[in-house]
Design an enzyme around this catalytic site. Structure first.
Site, PDB file in Angstrom:
ATOM      1  N   ARG A 197       0.802  -1.088   0.027  1.00 22.33           N
ATOM      2  CA  ARG A 197       0.056  -0.128   0.151  1.00 22.33           C
ATOM      3  C   ARG A 197       0.718   1.417  -0.026  1.00 22.33           C
ATOM      4  NH1 ARG A 197      -1.974   0.381   6.421  1.00 22.33           N
ATOM      5  NH2 ARG A 197       0.054   0.270   7.181  1.00 22.33           N
ATOM      6  N   ASN A 242      -4.661   7.611   3.243  1.00 22.79           N
ATOM      7  CA  ASN A 242      -4.280   7.139   4.367  1.00 22.79           C
ATOM      8  C   ASN A 242      -2.663   7.490   4.429  1.00 22.79           C
ATOM      9  OD1 ASN A 242      -4.773   5.773   6.910  1.00 22.79           O
ATOM     10  ND2 ASN A 242      -3.058   4.244   6.277  1.00 22.79           N
ATOM     11  N   GLU A 243      -2.139   8.153   5.245  1.00 22.12           N
ATOM     12  CA  GLU A 243      -0.620   8.289   5.646  1.00 22.12           C
ATOM     13  C   GLU A 243       0.082   8.363   4.373  1.00 22.12           C
ATOM     14  OE1 GLU A 243       0.641   5.291   8.139  1.00 22.12           O
ATOM     15  OE2 GLU A 243       0.130   6.458   9.889  1.00 22.12           O
ATOM     16  N   CYS A 263       8.369   8.859  -6.281  1.00 20.49           N
ATOM     17  CA  CYS A 263       8.486   7.921  -7.472  1.00 20.49           C
ATOM     18  C   CYS A 263       9.518   8.741  -8.439  1.00 20.49           C
ATOM     19  CB  CYS A 263       7.075   8.130  -7.680  1.00 20.49           C
ATOM     20  SG  CYS A 263       7.072   7.035  -9.416  1.00 20.49           S
ATOM     21  N   CYS A 311       9.556   7.341 -11.522  1.00 20.84           N
ATOM     22  CA  CYS A 311       9.230   6.914 -13.041  1.00 20.84           C
ATOM     23  C   CYS A 311       9.495   8.330 -13.716  1.00 20.84           C
ATOM     24  CB  CYS A 311       7.934   6.332 -12.951  1.00 20.84           C
ATOM     25  SG  CYS A 311       6.685   7.774 -13.006  1.00 20.84           S
ATOM     26  N   CYS A 319       7.313  11.142 -13.455  1.00 22.63           N
ATOM     27  CA  CYS A 319       7.624  11.928 -12.374  1.00 22.63           C
ATOM     28  C   CYS A 319       8.942  12.891 -12.739  1.00 22.63           C
ATOM     29  CB  CYS A 319       8.109  11.213 -11.059  1.00 22.63           C
ATOM     30  SG  CYS A 319       6.393  10.543 -10.214  1.00 22.63           S
ATOM     31  N   GLU A 342      -5.086   8.107  15.058  1.00 19.39           N
ATOM     32  CA  GLU A 342      -4.769   6.630  15.497  1.00 19.39           C
ATOM     33  C   GLU A 342      -3.743   6.468  16.477  1.00 19.39           C
ATOM     34  OE1 GLU A 342      -2.834   4.326  12.347  1.00 19.39           O
ATOM     35  OE2 GLU A 342      -4.389   4.979  10.714  1.00 19.39           O
ATOM     36  N   TRP A 383       4.891  -3.712  14.885  1.00 17.12           N
ATOM     37  CA  TRP A 383       5.977  -3.497  13.598  1.00 17.12           C
ATOM     38  C   TRP A 383       7.205  -2.925  14.366  1.00 17.12           C
ATOM     39  CZ3 TRP A 383       6.346   1.898  14.311  1.00 17.12           C
ATOM     40  CH2 TRP A 383       5.204   2.594  14.356  1.00 17.12           C
ATOM     41  N   PHE A 412      -1.812  -9.394  14.223  1.00 21.66           N
ATOM     42  CA  PHE A 412      -1.393  -9.243  15.830  1.00 21.66           C
ATOM     43  C   PHE A 412      -1.255  -7.771  16.298  1.00 21.66           C
ATOM     44  CE2 PHE A 412       0.326 -13.510  14.809  1.00 21.66           C
ATOM     45  CZ  PHE A 412      -0.868 -14.278  15.112  1.00 21.66           C
ATOM     46  N   HIS A 413      -1.677  -6.908  15.614  1.00 22.25           N
ATOM     47  CA  HIS A 413      -1.652  -5.383  15.963  1.00 22.25           C
ATOM     48  C   HIS A 413      -2.822  -5.576  17.013  1.00 22.25           C
ATOM     49  CE1 HIS A 413      -1.925  -1.102  16.005  1.00 22.25           C
ATOM     50  NE2 HIS A 413      -0.853  -1.085  15.252  1.00 22.25           N
TER      51      HIS A 413
HETATM   52  C1  GAL Z   1      -0.488   3.237  10.617  1.00 26.52           C
HETATM   53  C2  GAL Z   1      -1.546   2.939   9.322  1.00 26.52           C
HETATM   54  C3  GAL Z   1      -2.647   2.074   9.928  1.00 26.52           C
HETATM   55  C4  GAL Z   1      -1.994   0.702  10.513  1.00 26.52           C
HETATM   56  C5  GAL Z   1      -1.239   1.315  11.668  1.00 26.52           C
HETATM   57  C6  GAL Z   1      -0.739   0.061  12.365  1.00 26.52           C
HETATM   58  O1  GAL Z   1       0.432   3.713  10.259  1.00 26.52           O
HETATM   59  O2  GAL Z   1      -2.233   4.103   8.999  1.00 26.52           O
HETATM   60  O3  GAL Z   1      -3.351   1.540   8.643  1.00 26.52           O
HETATM   61  O4  GAL Z   1      -1.110   0.112   9.636  1.00 26.52           O
HETATM   62  O5  GAL Z   1      -0.187   1.927  11.318  1.00 26.52           O
HETATM   63  O6  GAL Z   1       0.044   0.348  13.509  1.00 26.52           O
END
Ligand code: GAL
Length: 679
Positions: free
Chosen positions: A115, A153-154, A164, A166, A169, A314, A322, A364-365
């Site tokens: 993504r 998203n982000e 990018c 390419c 760009c 978030e 992660w 597992f998040h």
């Molecule tokens: C953010 C992202 C979310 C999810 C989250 C996990 O960076 O916008 O979709 O992946 O991290 O911590």
């Protein structure tokens, strides 16, 4: 006072909700609504990764399922933050059209998958995104349950940070440069390309900087960074325009703290509300003070982008999946970390994610709802308790906002330029330097904003500009005027060195008159090998790695005071800290890096001089922070980040929010307690 969401004067509590993963389990969706109410959730973000469900094949739209969910949530008092789905591409798009996929610096085009990895220039990508965004807006943009647009998203959150390489760009970059410079002569001059015989004789010779190509032209590197940021900003604008076609709901993007690739100050101008995703590394050491302070700096940046409340879009209710080590938040920390955001100006506490996904890389998040135990968990109970507390404090907190009288310069273009320097040391550590100037304010309980070189300075009694290396057009004049009119300006070593093209400014520091300093040498040492000290406020302080050797420029009208000098080495006696009165204000110059405690003492003194001490300044034990949100009635958040109880002496009779209980004298803060009071 601005409210974050018009007509919805409450703190938001909720988070990312991915019902598209559970459409074949209606009982799960029913259960979700019931549990959201139990958890005092009043809003969710929907549709972030739903493109493949909304448009399973090119031009074939399925919006019914989403409408049903938004309806159902709305009936139950839960609002929707509706996302455009460009964060992840469906396979039909990525497989069929090569140009939508990003190309790395090595010239390799991504394969479909993952993504945040599209090409922001691709006209096809823009067309496809515009189409789905417009459809979304036409069908759901005026739904009474939808309160805000969550654009994509982000942006840029992958290993290439949105860049990018390419051909599309490259072409767009060349056009961007032509627009900026007009002629190759102007570009060659700005980039100083005579160096190493790299004069460009045709626009086609210009390529993005890549490790196996040109990376030695700082002007090129800087303009490429500007372009990458502008290009994604423009992509974002095209999405905003698409949803605006049928909807006048406010728009936001979820940002990522001090995200190097994008100049968020510029993005902010096209957004109605700032929001960001906060994932601090708690338990990184024996205490959490550093993490708490850095997180406060991130929240502060977000509030500063519009000088207004923002949303924490978030956060994790428990763990992420992660980091190297993903440690559970110990009981109580979730509430404190969430209220820290509110203390710093957030009008929401939102999570990634509501329900754990069953498969995929984030299974597992942490989430509010667990795979096996559902809501029968400590995490759920803590989330629900926090939701209840947010409801209880909402009236007192909403609408208020922190109103600092001090500011710290943090400028993206300066960041990009500073970190490209091949100079006194490899890592110039601009961000860390800025944070080291933020830290004393946080410890002293003094509110501060971040500003960039284009922001106005009026209204701040004190502006600190550490390592302000690159001076954009007009910056020096602005500072001059600010000091003339009564402001106090502090700057440091490595300031006023280059112009907006990263070309060294010849002759003298653009603020030489104001600062009264002329720099001759820049030294970078291993402090253990070449120690040095300065004395200030009855103390002797160790000097750090970077040290400038400067001279005072005499000015009969406005004499300069040397507040501290180097005590060792061949520059013994040279000024390390100076102050010069200029107009109605004054300017200070700090010539070297110092040990941490020095900055705290210095800023406490300056706060005193500028009359910006906070009510709790000088009273806060280590690890206890205070934030003040102003409105009709100010609200203070006393946050104990220590894993042990501490005592704080209150400066006035306090009334606890929301029950009005009176407190005075010494109070004990439990580990991780956040006490909210008014006067
Ligand atoms: C953010 C992202 C979310 C999810 C989250 C996990 O960076 O916008 O979709 O992946 O991290 O911590």
């Amino acid at each position: 006072m601005k409210t974050v969401i018009k007509g919805y004067p409450h703190l938001l509590h909720g988070g990312d909700y991915n019902p598209e993963q559970w459409l074949d389990c209606p009982e799960v969706l029913e259960e979700d609504v019931r549990l959201m109410k139990e958890a005092h959730v009043n809003c969710v973000s929907l549709g972030i990764f739903s493109w493949a469900k909304l448009e399973p094949a090119e031009g074939e739209y399925h919006f019914g399922w989403l409408r049903k969910i938004i309806d159902r949530l709305y009936e139950n008092g839960i609002y929707t933050i509706l996302a455009t789905p460009s964060g992840a591409m469906p396979h039909w798009l990525a497989e069929q059209y090569d140009e939508v996929r990003q190309v790395g610096p090595d010239g390799l085009r991504n394969l479909p998958g993952r993504r945040h990895n599209f090409c922001p220039t691709s006209p096809l990508m823009r067309r496809k995104v515009k189409k789905i965004d417009r459809e979304l807006s036409r069908r759901l943009g005026d739904h009474p349950g939808v309160i805000l647009w969550h654009i994509s998203n982000e942006y840029g959150n992958n290993r290439l940070g949105g860049a990018c390489h390419c051909e599309l760009c490259q072409e767009a970059f060349r056009e961007w440069l032509q627009k900026k410079y007009g002629t190759l002569d102007a570009l060659n001059h700005a980039w100083w390309t005579t160096f190493w015989s790299h004069t460009y004789t045709s626009w086609d010779q210009i390529h993005s900087p890549v490790p196996h190509g040109e990376i030695g032209i700082h002007g090129l590197n800087l303009d490429w960074k500007r372009f990458v940021s502008d290009q994604m900003q423009d992509f974002c604008l095209s999405e905003i325009k698409a949803v605006r076609k049928y909807s006048d709901k406010p728009v936001t993007i979820n940002m990522m703290e001090f995200f190097r690739p994008f100049d968020y100050y510029k993005f902010a101008k096209q957004l109605d509300i700032i929001s960001w995703d906060s994932y601090p590394q708690w338990y990184a050491g024996t205490d959490d003070r550093e993490t708490a302070m850095r997180t406060a700096a991130c929240h502060t940046l977000m509030r500063s982008l519009k000088k207004a409340p923002f949303l924490m879009m978030e956060s994790t209710p428990s763990i992420v999946n992660w980091k190297d080590v993903n440690t559970q938040k110990r009981p109580g920390l979730h509430e404190l970390a969430s209220l820290q955001a509110v203390a710093c100006g957030s009008d929401s506490v939102q999570y990634f994610q509501w329900r754990k996904s069953r498969g995929g890389e984030e299974k597992f998040h942490g989430a509010v709802i667990d795979h096996r135990n559902g809501s029968n968990t400590r995490v759920f109970r803590e989330v629900a308790a926090l939701g209840e507390r947010l409801e209880q404090i909402s009236d007192a907190v909403y609408p208020t906002c922190n109103k600092p009288r001090a500011a710290i310069l943090f400028d993206w273009e300066n960041w990009w330029a500073v970190e490209d320097i091949q100079g006194p040391r490899k890592n110039m550590a601009y961000l860390d330097t800025v944070i080291s100037h933020f830290k004393p304010f946080w410890e002293l309980g003094i509110e501060v904003d971040f500003i960039n070189e284009e922001d106005p300075m009026e209204g701040y009694a004190l502006v600190a500009a550490p390592m302000a290396y690159l001076y954009r057009k007009g910056y020096a004049e602005k500072v001059k005027k600010y000091v003339e009119e009564g402001g106090t300006y502090l700057t440091t070593f490595f300031s006023g060195v280059v112009d907006e093209n990263d070309l060294c400014i010849l002759d003298r520091h653009p603020l030489e008159d104001v600062l009264g300093i002329r720099t001759e040498e820049m030294d970078a040492v291993i402090p253990e090998v070449l120690p040095n000290t300065i004395s200030f406020a009855d103390n002797c302080w160790q000097v750090g790695q970077l040290r400038e050797v400067s001279h005072v420029v005499e000015d009969a009208e406005n004499p300069i005071e040397v507040l501290s000098s180097y005590e060792e080495d061949y520059y013994q006696g040279a000024p390390a800290l100076t102050r010069k009165k200029y107009g109605k204000g004054c300017a200070l110059y700090l010539a070297c890096e110092t040990e941490e405690g020095f900055l705290k003492v210095l800023y406490e003194k300056l706060a005193e001089d500028c009359r910006i001490r906070g009510e709790f300044t000088g009273r806060l034990p280590q690890g206890v922070a205070v934030s003040r949100r102003d409105g009709e009635k100010p609200v203070w958040f006393l946050q104990n980040f220590n894993r042990a109880a501490v005592q704080v002496e209150l400066p006035f009779v306090c009334h606890v929010v929301p029950d009005g209980r009176t407190l005075e004298g010494n109070v004990t803060l439990r580990p991780y307690e956040c006490l909210i009071v008014t006067n």
